[in-house]
Enzyme design. Structure first.
Site, PDB file in Angstrom:
ATOM      1  N   ILE A   1       0.843  -1.199   0.000  1.00  0.00           N
ATOM      2  CA  ILE A   1       0.000   0.000   0.000  1.00  0.00           C
ATOM      3  C   ILE A   1       0.874   1.244   0.000  1.00  0.00           C
ATOM      4  CG2 ILE A   1      -1.852   1.237   1.177  1.00  0.00           C
ATOM      5  CD1 ILE A   1      -2.853  -1.314   2.235  1.00  0.00           C
ATOM      6  N   HIS A   2       1.051   1.818  -1.183  1.00  0.00           N
ATOM      7  CA  HIS A   2       1.784   3.083  -1.274  1.00  0.00           C
ATOM      8  C   HIS A   2       0.758   4.198  -1.485  1.00  0.00           C
ATOM      9  CE1 HIS A   2       1.586   2.853  -5.762  1.00  0.00           C
ATOM     10  NE2 HIS A   2       1.522   1.567  -5.487  1.00  0.00           N
ATOM     11  N   ALA A   3       1.209   5.335  -1.977  1.00  0.00           N
ATOM     12  CA  ALA A   3       0.338   6.511  -2.002  1.00  0.00           C
ATOM     13  C   ALA A   3      -0.965   6.289  -2.776  1.00  0.00           C
ATOM     14  CB  ALA A   3       1.095   7.704  -2.575  1.00  0.00           C
TER      15      ALA A   3
ATOM     16  N   ALA B   1      -3.486   3.913  -1.188  1.00  0.00           N
ATOM     17  CA  ALA B   1      -4.003   4.569   0.022  1.00  0.00           C
ATOM     18  C   ALA B   1      -5.075   5.583  -0.351  1.00  0.00           C
ATOM     19  CB  ALA B   1      -2.862   5.248   0.780  1.00  0.00           C
TER      20      ALA B   1
ATOM     21  N   GLU C   1      -4.464  -2.232  -9.902  1.00  0.00           N
ATOM     22  CA  GLU C   1      -3.108  -1.972 -10.420  1.00  0.00           C
ATOM     23  C   GLU C   1      -2.773  -2.961 -11.510  1.00  0.00           C
ATOM     24  OE1 GLU C   1      -0.031  -1.615  -7.523  1.00  0.00           O
ATOM     25  OE2 GLU C   1      -0.562   0.482  -7.270  1.00  0.00           O
TER      26      GLU C   1
END
Lengths: 87, 327
Positions: free
Chosen positions: A14-16, A19, A87
């Site tokens: 979970i990156h930017a 999130a 993604e």
């Protein structure tokens, strides 16, 4: 209150952007969202909070939804995790 | 704190007067051992053969006395108590004053997989610093949703629901020259049941802020190093909430509201938010007022005292003028 275990299925963790996705979905519901990892419990409507969790690939989180729309919120968030945040 | 190993102790980023200057000189395999207590043991008595009440699960600190005694034992080839010491499961041994352990002691430590650390500090100084460090490590913690800023030297914790404007308020405060400790998630630590210290959850991600419309900002780069701080004692809790016309807000300021974090009371103010109210200025004023209170000056009380005094003198005057009229 709805409590569910969810797993991070996307490689990058979970990156930017993921999130931001979580917050976007969470804000659609009139309920509180909390995410727990280890001893940390953060507000699921805050991007910085979610990033601070440091949720890596395959790590599992506890999702807690509380409020009038808790069931549908939990479903939506769970679906987002399963879809790997598109993604 | 779930687990704290010797390696974590060596990895701690402590500065200046807190620095432990520890290095590992033997028994590297024991670095993964856990430290489970904040107590420290000086193993003088066990070395002399008295093992009752031996606190084997605390860090063993060897000062000059213990080192001299170890040397004496080795010179006399009397290793029984040293061997017995290593039969216990001890987390690690620390040699102070920059001294090295004797070869035999090192061998025993390697055999049992016990880390031997060395520090240049005097044992008294080292013990004090280690106590302080371990006290913090084992302090009860709580992570809360809010922003911690330093305003005029007062640690102000701003809390409130999502979207009430915590980050925007903090941004304005930083713009006015105050400092950010952490945005969004603040880790509070109860330090020896005395005060609360707040810091960012993760030093790598601290000093970043999310502002709706702008995204994630690095405050240290935007405002410079003067705009940030790593940690700060929480001295004032500010609760922001949506303006509710029916609710009674504190109008005089005599009320001593408190918020409790980890069992410690922190003075609290509740600030209603509505368009047109400049929240940063109100927080600045609250911080100034808090400083005044710390100096023993209570604005609201002093004001009330002046009013009472004035009323008293007025009534005295009235009596006088009343007398004049009658004469």
């Amino acid at each position: 209150m709805v409590t569910r275990e969810i797993k991070v299925c996307n490689r990058a963790g979970i990156h930017a952007r993921p999130a931001a996705n979580i917050v976007k979905i969470a804000n659609k519901f009139d309920s509180e969202l909390f995410l727990e990892k280890g001893t940390m419990k953060i507000n699921g409507k805050s991007i910085m909070g979610i990033i601070t969790l440091g949720a890596t690939y395959q790590s599992s989180l506890t999702m807690i939804c509380e409020g009038p729309e808790e069931e549908s919120m939990a479903d939506a968030i769970e679906k987002l995790f399963q879809n790997r945040f598109e993604e | 704190m779930s687990e704290f190993t010797i390696l974590d102790l060596l990895d701690l980023d402590l500065k200046e007067h807190n620095h432990l200057s520890l290095i590992c000189i033997a028994g590297r395999t024991g670095l993964s051992k856990k430290i489970t207590t904040s107590k420290i043991s000086r193993p003088g008595l066990p070395l002399s053969g008295f093992f009752e009440e031996f606190s084997n699960n605390s860090i063993q600190v060897f000062g000059r006395g213990e080192q001299a005694y170890l040397q004496k034992l080795e010179d006399e080839h009397n290793l029984a108590s040293i061997e017995r010491l290593f039969k216990y499961d001890i987390p690690c041994c620390v040699f102070c004053d920059g001294a090295d352990p004797s070869p035999r002691f090192t061998v025993l430590a390697e055999e049992t997989g016990t880390a031997i650390l060395k520090t240049d500090l005097l044992s008294s100084d080292f013990s004090r610093r280690l106590y302080q460090t371990l006290d913090e490590v084992f302090a009860p913690t709580q992570t809360i949703h809010g922003v911690l800023v330093e305003v005029y030297g007062i640690g102000v914790l701003i809390t409130g629901e999502s979207g009430v404007g915590k980050s925007e308020t903090a941004l304005e405060l930083i713009e006015r020259g105050h400092r950010l400790i952490s945005d969004d998630t603040v880790r509070l630590r109860n330090i020896s049941d005395n005060f609360i210290v707040g810091m960012g959850e993760n030093p790598l991600l601290a000093h970043h802020m999310e502002i709706r419309g702008l995204g994630i900002l690095n405050l240290a780069n935007l405002f410079g190093v003067g705009a940030i701080r790593d940690r700060k004692q929480v001295q004032l809790s500010v609760k922001l909430e949506q303006w509710d016309a029916k609710k009674n807000y504190d109008r005089v300021g005599e009320g001593s509201l408190h918020d409790t974090f980890l069992g410690i009371d922190i003075p609290m103010v509740i600030i209603p938010v509505k368009p047109g109210r400049n929240i940063p200025v109100i927080i600045e004023t609250a911080a100034r007022n808090e400083r005044l209170k710390k100096l023993g000056y209570y604005s609201a009380k002093e004001f009330d005292q002046s009013v009472l005094k004035w009323l008293e003198s007025e009534s005295a005057r009235n009596m006088y003028s009343f007398n004049e009229e009658t004469h």
